[in-house]
Scaffold this active site. Structure first.
Site, PDB file in Angstrom:
ATOM      1  N   ASP A  68       5.578  55.685  28.155  1.00  0.00           N
ATOM      2  CA  ASP A  68       5.883  54.691  29.190  1.00  0.00           C
ATOM      3  C   ASP A  68       6.376  53.382  28.588  1.00  0.00           C
ATOM      4  O   ASP A  68       7.362  52.813  29.052  1.00  0.00           O
ATOM      5  CB  ASP A  68       4.685  54.468  30.123  1.00  0.00           C
ATOM      6  CG  ASP A  68       3.400  54.089  29.412  1.00  0.00           C
ATOM      7  OD1 ASP A  68       3.310  54.266  28.182  1.00  0.00           O
ATOM      8  OD2 ASP A  68       2.471  53.624  30.107  1.00  0.00           O
ATOM      9  N   SER A  77     -19.704  43.392  41.712  1.00  0.00           N
ATOM     10  CA  SER A  77     -19.496  44.776  41.309  1.00  0.00           C
ATOM     11  C   SER A  77     -20.739  45.602  41.562  1.00  0.00           C
ATOM     12  O   SER A  77     -21.824  45.273  41.060  1.00  0.00           O
ATOM     13  CB  SER A  77     -19.127  44.850  39.824  1.00  0.00           C
ATOM     14  OG  SER A  77     -19.178  46.184  39.359  1.00  0.00           O
ATOM     15  N   GLY A 135     -13.747  53.674  31.183  1.00  0.00           N
ATOM     16  CA  GLY A 135     -13.589  53.959  29.760  1.00  0.00           C
ATOM     17  C   GLY A 135     -13.323  55.405  29.434  1.00  0.00           C
ATOM     18  O   GLY A 135     -13.452  55.816  28.282  1.00  0.00           O
ATOM     19  N   ALA A 136     -12.904  56.192  30.425  1.00  0.00           N
ATOM     20  CA  ALA A 136     -12.666  57.620  30.190  1.00  0.00           C
ATOM     21  C   ALA A 136     -11.186  57.953  30.103  1.00  0.00           C
ATOM     22  O   ALA A 136     -10.813  59.115  30.019  1.00  0.00           O
ATOM     23  CB  ALA A 136     -13.315  58.453  31.293  1.00  0.00           C
ATOM     24  N   SER A 176      -9.208  53.290  35.210  1.00  0.00           N
ATOM     25  CA  SER A 176     -10.086  52.555  36.118  1.00  0.00           C
ATOM     26  C   SER A 176      -9.596  51.116  36.302  1.00  0.00           C
ATOM     27  O   SER A 176      -9.762  50.533  37.382  1.00  0.00           O
ATOM     28  CB  SER A 176     -11.518  52.548  35.593  1.00  0.00           C
ATOM     29  OG  SER A 176     -11.586  51.998  34.277  1.00  0.00           O
ATOM     30  N   SER A 177      -8.987  50.536  35.280  1.00  0.00           N
ATOM     31  CA  SER A 177      -8.511  49.158  35.390  1.00  0.00           C
ATOM     32  C   SER A 177      -7.368  49.045  36.386  1.00  0.00           C
ATOM     33  O   SER A 177      -7.335  48.125  37.215  1.00  0.00           O
ATOM     34  CB  SER A 177      -8.080  48.629  34.021  1.00  0.00           C
ATOM     35  OG  SER A 177      -7.050  49.428  33.464  1.00  0.00           O
ATOM     36  N   GLU A 207      -2.165  42.766  33.695  1.00  0.00           N
ATOM     37  CA  GLU A 207      -2.911  43.410  32.613  1.00  0.00           C
ATOM     38  C   GLU A 207      -2.355  43.011  31.240  1.00  0.00           C
ATOM     39  O   GLU A 207      -3.108  42.793  30.290  1.00  0.00           O
ATOM     40  CB  GLU A 207      -2.896  44.927  32.779  1.00  0.00           C
ATOM     41  CG  GLU A 207      -3.820  45.634  31.824  1.00  0.00           C
ATOM     42  CD  GLU A 207      -4.345  46.972  32.338  1.00  0.00           C
ATOM     43  OE1 GLU A 207      -4.959  47.690  31.545  1.00  0.00           O
ATOM     44  OE2 GLU A 207      -4.148  47.276  33.529  1.00  0.00           O
ATOM     45  N   ASP A 242       0.239  53.492  34.623  1.00  0.00           N
ATOM     46  CA  ASP A 242      -1.055  53.507  35.307  1.00  0.00           C
ATOM     47  C   ASP A 242      -0.965  52.871  36.685  1.00  0.00           C
ATOM     48  O   ASP A 242      -1.452  53.428  37.681  1.00  0.00           O
ATOM     49  CB  ASP A 242      -2.102  52.770  34.475  1.00  0.00           C
ATOM     50  CG  ASP A 242      -2.424  53.487  33.183  1.00  0.00           C
ATOM     51  OD1 ASP A 242      -1.946  54.618  32.999  1.00  0.00           O
ATOM     52  OD2 ASP A 242      -3.133  52.906  32.347  1.00  0.00           O
TER      53      ASP A 242
END
EC number: 2.7.1.6
Length: 373
Positions: free
Chosen positions: A31, A62, A112-113, A117-118, A150, A162
């Site tokens: 990308d 959160s 973190g996988a 998620s971000s 980001e 993403d």
């Protein structure tokens, strides 16, 4: 809708948006080289509820961490809340008035996988803040804003994939994205109709995008493109690869270039195979992608290599790591009826190697960012 909506703290809210995590079927680290990628959205969601405040302040709670962070328009924010503050910052930079807001977050996307998620958080927050401010920003324009947040605010040198996947994907399809032109095609990816499934195994090995290793790979690609006198490695095709490699003196740089160029071609080959109708044909391409990430891009770790080996030995058609690397998840294309057997084989291999038990789940391509209320 995922259970994250039920766990959303506080409320009621003026607006609620949800955004998915993603996996990348093929096209790792292409990308930011202006190449092609083929992600699809997960059923796992990050849900954000927001209520307008009459003061220029943002409060974020959160459900996952139990923390509440409050910041003003000129305050620098670190940690998980920086992804929220980054969206406030980038919308203001783009000329949008961003009202103060109280936001609450709940998520089913494993942190973190390597499942983005971000980006899920960024895109859901953006939906809420744009709604509260009364701004009509087309979905196709939102990924660039989230990526800028980001890159420039959080400091993670990610590409556009993403945020595009989290925003633009459709259920039952993979998103064929040209990262240079931002042209997209929704490629049918209905595995159930062929008796197939994607098994995702979270290796539980540590995974972080804001890392020296990730940045080093990107710098190497940029330096190689400059040496080869091209705008990006996208401009080197497989036919021109031998000549390009001959112009590079550094062996590590040659390996990085070989991965990106061949991976770009693997995306095109995967799209062509899926258009042909039999998803089983993409299995060998997935495995070749993993081998390239392992040997040329050098971003895998023993845990993810163990998942791939065990899955293939148990009958998977193809298997590969997804995400930035150095941990994270592995995708395996399997017969739906074999999911449990493949998972058992992976767990057995982990136990034999002395690794902590992994997580595993079956996924189907889902919709991108949506407004809930």
């Amino acid at each position: 809708m995922s259970s994250a909506l039920e766990r959303l703290p506080g409320g009621p809210y003026d607006v609620v948006w949800a955004s998915p995590g993603r996996v990348n079927l093929i096209g790792e680290h292409t990308d930011y080289n202006d190449g092609f990628v083929l992600p699809f959205a997960l059923p796992h969601r990050t849900v954000v509820g927001a209520s307008r405040l009459e003061r220029p302040q943002w409060t974020v709670t959160s459900e996952q961490t139990g923390e509440t962070v409050t910041f003003g328009p000129h305050e620098r924010v670190e940690g998980w809340a920086s992804y929220v503050a980054g969206i406030v910052w980038v919308l203001r930079e783009a000329g949008h008035e961003v009202p103060g807001a109280a936001l609450s977050i709940a998520s089913d996307v494993p942190f973190g996988a390597g499942l983005s998620s971000s980006a899920a958080l960024e895109c859901a927050v953006m939906g809420c803040l744009l709604d509260l401010g009364g701004h009509d920003v087309a979905m196709a324009l939102r990924p660039r804003l989230a990526q800028r947040a980001e890159n420039e605010y959080v400091g993670a040198p990610t590409g556009i994939m993403d945020q595009s996947a989290s925003t633009l994907c459709r259920a039952g399809h993979a998103l064929f994205l040209d990262c240079r032109s931002l042209a997209t095609e929704q490629v049918p990816f209905d595995l159930a109709a062929q008796g197939l499934a994607i098994l995702v195994v979270d290796s539980k090995a540590p995974h972080a995008h804001v890392s020296g290793e990730y940045a080093a790979r990107r710098r190497s690609c940029e330096q190689a493109a400059k040496t080869l006198d091209v705008a990006a490695l996208r401009d080197v095709d497989v036919a021109g690869l031998p000549g390009a490699l001959a112009r590079l003196d550094d062996e590590v740089m040659r390996k990085r270039v070989r991965h990106v160029v061949t991976e770009n071609q693997r995306v095109l080959d995967t799209v062509e195979a899926l258009r042909g109708g039999d998803a089983r044909d993409i299995g060998p391409i997935m495995t070749a992608s993993h081998e390239s990430m392992r040997d040329d891009y050098e971003i895998t770790v023993p845990e993810v290599d163990t998942v791939v080996r065990a899955a293939l030995q148990a009958g998977a058609y193809g298997s590969r790591m997804t995400g930035g690397g150095f941990g994270g998840c592995v995708l395996s294309l399997v017969d739906a009826e074999r999911c449990d057997a493949v998972e058992r084989a992976v767990r057995g291999a982990f136990a034999e190697a002395g690794f902590a038990p992994p997580d595993a789940f079956v996924v189907t391509p889902a919709d991108g960012t949506t407004k809930i209320s």
